[in-house]
Scaffold this active site. Structure first.
Site, PDB file in Angstrom:
ATOM      1  N   CYS A  27       0.830  -1.204   0.000  1.00  0.00           N
ATOM      2  CA  CYS A  27       0.000   0.000   0.000  1.00  0.00           C
ATOM      3  C   CYS A  27       0.862   1.251   0.000  1.00  0.00           C
ATOM      4  O   CYS A  27       0.497   2.282  -0.577  1.00  0.00           O
ATOM      5  CB  CYS A  27      -0.917   0.018   1.219  1.00  0.00           C
ATOM      6  SG  CYS A  27      -2.102  -1.345   1.284  1.00  0.00           S
ATOM      7  N   HIS A  47       0.855   5.051  -1.245  1.00  0.00           N
ATOM      8  CA  HIS A  47       0.415   5.883  -0.123  1.00  0.00           C
ATOM      9  C   HIS A  47       1.446   5.948   1.000  1.00  0.00           C
ATOM     10  O   HIS A  47       1.086   5.908   2.173  1.00  0.00           O
ATOM     11  CB  HIS A  47      -0.914   5.344   0.418  1.00  0.00           C
ATOM     12  CG  HIS A  47      -2.037   5.473  -0.548  1.00  0.00           C
ATOM     13  ND1 HIS A  47      -2.598   6.686  -0.879  1.00  0.00           N
ATOM     14  CD2 HIS A  47      -2.704   4.536  -1.273  1.00  0.00           C
ATOM     15  CE1 HIS A  47      -3.573   6.491  -1.750  1.00  0.00           C
ATOM     16  NE2 HIS A  47      -3.648   5.202  -2.016  1.00  0.00           N
ATOM     17  N   CYS A  54      -7.297  -1.955  -5.329  1.00  0.00           N
ATOM     18  CA  CYS A  54      -5.887  -1.705  -5.041  1.00  0.00           C
ATOM     19  C   CYS A  54      -5.082  -3.000  -5.132  1.00  0.00           C
ATOM     20  O   CYS A  54      -3.987  -3.025  -5.700  1.00  0.00           O
ATOM     21  CB  CYS A  54      -5.731  -1.076  -3.660  1.00  0.00           C
ATOM     22  SG  CYS A  54      -6.168   0.677  -3.589  1.00  0.00           S
ATOM     23  N   ARG A  78     -12.764  -0.560  -3.161  1.00  0.00           N
ATOM     24  CA  ARG A  78     -11.490   0.160  -3.243  1.00  0.00           C
ATOM     25  C   ARG A  78     -10.332  -0.730  -2.809  1.00  0.00           C
ATOM     26  O   ARG A  78      -9.259  -0.732  -3.426  1.00  0.00           O
ATOM     27  CB  ARG A  78     -11.562   1.413  -2.374  1.00  0.00           C
ATOM     28  CG  ARG A  78     -10.332   2.317  -2.382  1.00  0.00           C
ATOM     29  CD  ARG A  78     -10.114   2.966  -3.730  1.00  0.00           C
ATOM     30  NE  ARG A  78      -9.227   2.188  -4.590  1.00  0.00           N
ATOM     31  CZ  ARG A  78      -9.004   2.446  -5.862  1.00  0.00           C
ATOM     32  NH1 ARG A  78      -9.630   3.447  -6.464  1.00  0.00           N
ATOM     33  NH2 ARG A  78      -8.187   1.707  -6.573  1.00  0.00           N
TER      34      ARG A  78
END
Length: 255
Positions: free
Chosen positions: A164, A168, A216, A212
């Site tokens: 992730c 991010h 991802c 979502r």
């Protein structure tokens, strides 16, 4: 890729996409999904021919006010931490007697037809608008879910060795006009988590946080989590706890 997709609040104010965001928000059809969600909430279904109106989302059977803002949280009857969609699936199988296979055969919709989970999420989330995010943090399994979500957030895997944090993990990143905020930092997590689920202008569809999470994973070329499983619940616990205290402003508009 990325959770932000034009998040409102702090990120949108800094983004060159802010004017577009404000204009689309004025005419987005979110209310239509909420109306469908209310109908789905009250519709009798399953072998037991009952509605979801006695589903306990954490505030008591049938209580919707503030329920979304209080998720994810631990539920004793399931002995696990659940986000909204996991809890709805639990109610569909226990209250309505539906099989998991039937209840999850179409959890993600499209521009032509939203799914039952999506419209229910729109309707239920709206009942928390204006209330602070307050996910569960005190139960041992809530703490364990946060720890697991944190590990998953930083875990690198798949053919591209992504995590992730590949998107991010640092300030100043973006894909085209979409900000990619470092979501481990509360100041960036708050405006993002306070605006999901949302209507996506680019696909003319309403989408949820489980969508979502799955998208991802898909873009990282990793197997998508099972719907309603502990993986998305843990990730959402980590992200929502990071955003705790922020006023919920959804369902909102995303790119």
């Amino acid at each position: 890729m990325g959770l932000a997709l034009g998040a409102s609040g702090l990120l949108a104010q800094k983004s060159p996409y802010a004017d577009y965001q404000r204009m689309t928000a004025e005419n987005a059809p979110v209310e239509l999904y909420e109306i469908q969600g209310e109908e789905a909430w009250k519709k009798r279904a399953g072998p037991k021919n009952v509605s979801l109106e006695q589903c306990d989302l954490g505030q008591g059977p049938g209580v919707l006010k503030g329920a979304y803002a209080g998720l994810p949280r631990y539920f004793a009857d399931a002995d696990r931490v659940m986000d909204l969609e996991a809890r709805l699936l639990h109610c569909m199988t226990t209250l309505q007697g539906r099989s998991r296979e039937e209840a999850t055969k179409r959890v993600f919709g499209n521009a032509d037809l939203a799914s039952e989970m999506e419209v229910l999420s729109a309707y239920i989330a709206r009942q928390s608008n204006g209330m602070p995010l307050k996910p569960g943090t005190s139960h041992p399994k809530e703490k364990a879910a946060y720890a697991l979500g944190q590990k998953l957030f930083y875990h690198r895997a798949g053919p591209w060795d992504f995590s992730c944090t590949s998107c991010h993990g640092e300030e100043g990143k973006r894909i085209r006009m979409s900000e990619l905020p470092p979501l481990a930092k509360p100041e960036y997590a708050r405006p993002v988590m306070a605006t999901w689920p949302a209507y996506r202008v680019s696909t003319s569809s309403f989408v949820t946080l489980q969508w979502r999470m799955n998208d991802c994973y898909r873009q990282m070329r990793m197997p998508e989590p099972n719907f309603g499983s502990e993986v998305p619940a843990a990730l959402l616990t980590f992200l929502t706890v990071n955003a705790a205290g922020e006023t919920y402003r959804g369902p909102a508009i995303k790119r």
